[in-house]
Structures are given as C-alpha cells and as structure tokens.
Design an enzyme around this catalytic site. Structure first.
Site, PDB file in Angstrom:
ATOM      1  N   LYS A  87      11.671  34.839  52.991  1.00 50.35           N
ATOM      2  CA  LYS A  87      10.888  35.383  52.444  1.00 50.35           C
ATOM      3  C   LYS A  87      10.383  33.902  52.913  1.00 50.35           C
ATOM      4  CE  LYS A  87       8.012  38.003  49.359  1.00 50.35           C
ATOM      5  NZ  LYS A  87       7.918  38.620  47.889  1.00 50.35           N
ATOM      6  N   SER A 162       6.366  43.058  47.158  1.00 52.23           N
ATOM      7  CA  SER A 162       6.096  42.085  48.529  1.00 52.23           C
ATOM      8  C   SER A 162       6.726  41.597  49.370  1.00 52.23           C
ATOM      9  CB  SER A 162       4.709  41.283  47.779  1.00 52.23           C
ATOM     10  OG  SER A 162       5.951  39.949  47.291  1.00 52.23           O
ATOM     11  N   SER A 186       9.326  43.043  43.351  1.00 54.41           N
ATOM     12  CA  SER A 186       9.026  42.979  44.689  1.00 54.41           C
ATOM     13  C   SER A 186      10.079  43.294  45.934  1.00 54.41           C
ATOM     14  CB  SER A 186       8.095  41.894  45.064  1.00 54.41           C
ATOM     15  OG  SER A 186       6.868  41.966  44.006  1.00 54.41           O
TER      16      SER A 186
END
Length: 505
Positions: A87, A162, A186
């Site tokens: 990420k 997210s 997330s």
C-alpha cells in the site's frame, strides 16, 4: 506454467521455490507480466488500476539475489521470493510514496518503513505501491487523487477501501500477497468485497514507523491474501516490537508473548465458544449477507463450536465515535503538510496564503472534509462535547469487548453490510459511504484483532465476508476460526464473477 504461478498460494509458491522447482525470478516475472497486461493507468473501463508505481527493476534484482543465495545454501525465510503489493503509505527507499494524494505526488522518501524493512529481511519481493483512498480516508478507493481502482470480480464495482488497490492486486492475480492498513476497516472491508482474507492485527503488534499517519491510535498494518494460511504467514512476518514506535507492544513489558499464528491454525473450532454480536447484524445489511452469515453460524455449530448470542451494548455508537476520533487525529497529523518541508508547494505572496493554497489544491474533498470535522471537534468550546465524549464511548466499547471475551473465545459478524457496490454509487453521499464501516469500527476502537474470511457469494456472484474478532493478542484464535470456515466452505479463491477480469491463461 504462467497461469499456475499466478493462481498458486503464497505458501505453495514458497514451497516450490524452496524445492527449486521454480525460481524467484520466474515467479516475479510472471506477476510483472500480469500487472502489465491487466492494470492499465486507470483511464480504461478494463483497467484494474491497482498499482500507482511498479518497481520492476528493484523486484527483479531482489529475486535474482534470493535465487543466488538459495543456490549457495543460505537460509531463507518461509516466504522468500514471494511477490507482494505494498500500500502506498509505507515509505520505501527508491520508490514514490504518495498516500493517494497530490500533496505528496513525486515524493521519494529517504528511508524504509519498519514494515518495508521486515518484508525485505524476509526476502518477500515488493512489486510496487498500490492505489488507495487519499490518506486512507474512504471505503471505495474512489478518493484517490490518481483515479479509482476497479474490483476484479466486476470491473464496474468498487474494491472497497481504503486498501482497495492492495485487495484488487491480489484478487486480480497480480500478486499473491499484499499489505494494507486498517484504521476503521480498511483491510477487512476490501477483503470482503474482493473475496479475500484480510487481517487487522492487535493494535501495537505491527510497527507504524514509516507509515504515513491518518489516525495514530487506530492505524494498523496487516495482510491481504487469498487463503487464511497465506495471511497468517504474512502477518507473522510483519509482527514484532519496534522501539521507534511508542505504541509498539513490548512482550517483556506486558508479560505476554506475541501470538503464534500458525501453531493452532488447523485445530478447528470443536470446543470453542463463538459469540454472535447482536448489534452487528440487522437493519442496513443486505439479505444475501445475512443469509451467508446465518449459514456460517450453522456450519460452526456443526463443526463442534458452541454458539451464543452476545451483546456489545455500545457498538451501535461505534460509527459516530469513530468519525469524531479519527478526523480529530487526522486534523493533527495532517498539519505537517504545509508546503514548506516536503511535497507540493503552491507559491503565494505570504506564508499563510501559501499554506492555504497548498492544502487547498493538494488535499482532495474527503480529506478536507475530515480535517474540518476534526479541527471543529478539537476546537475550544467543542472539545468536551465532541472529542472527549467520543473517547469515553470508545472506552465503553473496549470494556464491552473485554467483558464479552470473559465468556466467549471469539466474536463473529458480517464484515460489510453489502457486497461491492457500483463505482460512483455513493460518492455524492458521505454518510452512506461511512455506513460501510458499521461492522468493522468497533474492533478498531477497542484495538482488538479481527480477520475477514470469504463466506460465499450473493446471487450475482459477488463475494461476501465474515468477520472474526478476538481478544487482545488473540490473533491466533481469529485465524484458527477463519481457517475452519475456509476449510468447511472449500471455496475457490480464484473464482470470478460473471463480468470479471479474464482469469490468467
């Protein structure tokens, strides 16, 4: 051969590389080719757009190094040579870290996050940095400044957020593993929407050093994978005390070791007591989600678990408490992005005007919204009414969990109230978007571990997830229960919906 490498589990790939049936370079090249063929730049309807930056040369060099050390008989870790998607809020030397925001576009950090260091030390091969909701604020990966990520099960739908880029990369067979972050759900919510396993570790067991902060008392890094075993293996690599993170749990200080996630993984649920959370199933949950959840409860009971109804009386206040605590911490954390020290700078006649112009152009609408909410909640005259009250509710939620774990081994609920929804469906309604987190924020506020595991599909073939929550440092229980359901359901982790990306050929 290529399709076989792309659809294999991380554990299987690691075993085959250890046996020298295939090289790390071959495995990495197969996944880089898959990314090139399917990811695109986000402008096309067939683009997954999971990655914001691919570090192909670095990945190949690392793979070659792993192969060379294997030939010379050097000891390597259990995931050595396995590719991973990272990420884009973990710093990584030589690669940009944007956090999905224009305000950090082009910034290349001079140091590695602890998570990045631990991956390197374990010889996990980072393929690149994945797309995300800006500063991890969102539930659909539509808030990225660089365009949305698409769900590989149905390219017209969101992958969740997210950590949607990380989830989509694994679901699209672009990588067998990914690292995401979970502040209010997330990791778990994208895992549910993309048919994956996603884990939020006990807060403090994975270092936050080098992880760009959203809400420091909630942020936690964790794994995304196609199998429970793979997720447990990756989380085992990520966990460990780090003196550079003041919230990192020191085993010696607390008198309790970090959990061994693999020791009891295949022990099943016979003899365990599983609590069904009353407040996390009902109004707002799609019928297919509830039906899959009830089916899983019956399966647990048939496997020998005792099922009891459990109330977390303050869980229904979790969402409003979270959306005061998290924005308040974000307001403080994001003050550092001022146009002076790093990142975007929009010149103006005065420092104050420069700061306002930089933040106005650099931050997207959702980030600006949460900064304003948090700043208001922390302001004089409102602190006691908003942030302080939310913090009290958070403490009550943590007490609810602690009381529940006096009588049950784990708690379960649906992960998300809905399956993946169409792109653009909720972007105009922030409150509707926030409701995606209703089942995941209580565990985040309490700091307890939680794992989302695939729990079937709805009538349109879209994935559904089940959430398993454990006591503090009870991550091993979460994985044990998730593994039991995975084995009983025996789902195909490479299955695809009716409108999905073509499977690897």
């Amino acid at each position: 051969m290529t399709a076989d490498l792309l659809t294999a589990s991380a554990a299987d790939l690691a075993g085959r590389m250890a046996a020298r049936e295939v090289s790390a370079r071959e495995v990495v090249d197969a996944h880089l080719d898959r990314i090139a063929a399917t990811d695109g730049d986000g402008t096309g309807d067939a683009d997954v757009h999971a990655f914001l930056a691919v570090v192909a040369d670095t990945a190949r060099r690392h793979a070659d190094d792993v192969d060379q050390r294997r030939v010379t008989g050097r000891d390597l870790g259990p995931l050595a040579g396995v590719p991973l998607a990272l990420k884009d809020l973990f710093t990584m030397r030589g690669a940009p870290t944007t956090v999905g925001s224009r305000i950090l576009d082009g910034w290349v950090p001079p140091y590695d996050a602890t998570v990045t260091e631990r991956l390197r030390a374990a010889d996990v091969i980072v393929l690149g940095k994945t797309n995300m909701d800006e500063f991890a604020m969102g539930s659909s990966t539509e808030n990225s400044a660089f365009g949305p990520t698409r769900n590989p099960w149905d390219l017209g739908r969101v992958p969740g957020g997210s950590s949607g880029g990380s989830a989509a990369a694994v679901a699209a067979c672009q990588a067998p593993l990914a690292v995401g972050t979970d502040t209010g759900g997330s990791i778990r919510q994208p895992a549910a929407l993309c048919g994956l396993v996603g884990g939020k570790p006990t807060y403090g067991t994975v270092s936050r050093y080098g992880m760009v902060a959203f809400a420091s008392s909630l942020d936690q890094a964790g794994p995304l994978a196609r199998t429970v075993t793979d997720a447990a293996l990756l989380q085992s690599v990520l966990m460990g005390h780090d003196p550079r993170d003041s919230t990192s749990i020191d085993e010696a200080a607390v008198g309790q070791p970090y959990p061994d996630l693999l020791a009891t993984l295949d022990d099943g649920v016979d003899g365990l007591t599983i609590g069904v959370v009353t407040e996390l199933r009902g109004e707002g949950y799609e019928p297919a989600v509830l039906a899959a959840f009830e089916n899983s409860i019956q399966r647990f009971e048939a496997l020998g678990a005792t099922i009891v109804e459990v109330s977390l009386p303050h869980a229904s206040y979790g969402l409003p408490a979270y959306y005061l605590v998290a924005p308040s911490e974000a307001s403080s954390n994001l003050a550092r992005f001022d146009g002076v020290r790093y990142g975007l700078r929009v010149d103006a006649p005065t420092a104050e005007e420069m700061n306002a112009a930089t933040r106005g152009q650099g931050f997207g609408p959702e980030v600006r919204r949460r900064i304003m909410i948090g700043t208001h909640a922390l302001s004089s005259g409102y602190y006691d009414a908003f942030y302080a009250q939310a913090s009290k509710v958070r403490r009550l939620i943590a007490q609810d969990f602690a009381s529940a774990f006096d009588t049950v081994d784990v708690l379960v609920s649906p992960t998300s109230p809905t399956v993946a929804f169409p792109l653009g469906d909720k972007t105009a309604d922030p409150l509707a978007m926030y409701l995606n987190d209703v089942a995941t924020v209580p565990a985040s506020l309490a700091g307890v571990p939680a794992v989302s595991v695939p729990n079937g599909v709805d009538g349109a073939g879209l994935p559904i997830g089940l959430q398993v929550m454990g006591p503090l440092l009870g991550d091993d229980r979460c994985y044990r229960v998730a593994r039991a359901l995975e084995a009983d359901l025996d789902l195909d982790p490479i299955a695809r919906g009716p409108h999905a990306l073509a499977a690897p050929a």
